[in-house]
Write a protein that holds these residues in place. Sequence first.
Motif: not given
Length: 258
Positions: A63, A66, A160
């Motif tokens: 990912n 992200q 994140c």
Amino acid sequence: MRVDQFNYLFKIKSLFTFFALTIFATSYWCNQTQAQTSTRLKVIFTPPAENKPQTTIKGATRNNGQCLEQTENVAVPFTPLLPITNQGLTIAAHPTLLFYLPKTSAQKVFFSWHDEDSESYYQTVISLNGKSGIISLTFPKKSPPLEIGKTYKWSLAIMCNNRLQSDNPMVQGKIKRVKLESILGQSLKDANSLESAVLYGKAGIWHETITTLAQSVVAQPEDKNLAQTWKELLTSVGLEEVAQVPLVKSTSSTESEN
């Protein structure tokens, strides 16, 4: 011939000799300066025999988009500055790693490493302090020193939303500490920063090669020869995309919160 005429001719001859010597010295100095200017030390990394190319894990493993921003029309992923083998040697007990970190809304990263037996070794949370670009991360001084002859696997995950999750952007690599050979150690004593990078590169010690060269580039940002040497080194190990990214002036160790 009269004495005054003789003195006059002697002075003329002496003056001519002086100018001739001056022109020769100036010409010699200019040639030497041009020769020095045109000579550029190249930092060539020679991989150790044990580090044959393998399947690598480049950039973010999961990912990548992200909490990472895409900028400047070129999306360079979260990338460790490592050779294509995704591993490197060091002589330091607490070495420094370099990464390309895109702009991110995240404020922290999770850094961990363990030995070959996959036993938990050390982990910590580190503040980014708004940094992006090519940044450095030094193994915390309070962590156990890397042992000579041991290989460690490390990972760095961007947290994140300040949380550690399975889909966080992450990079991984291997590092092995080796003993500084006496011959190399003697050569390094009289070497400047760039010459040291050349010596480390020939010895196959990746982490000192790249960090030493990076320090030279940051210290002399206007030196075009250094900038070219930096790009050539990264390109030679498969980091063409990162080679186009300028080094941030504030390249330095991040501080652990723990």
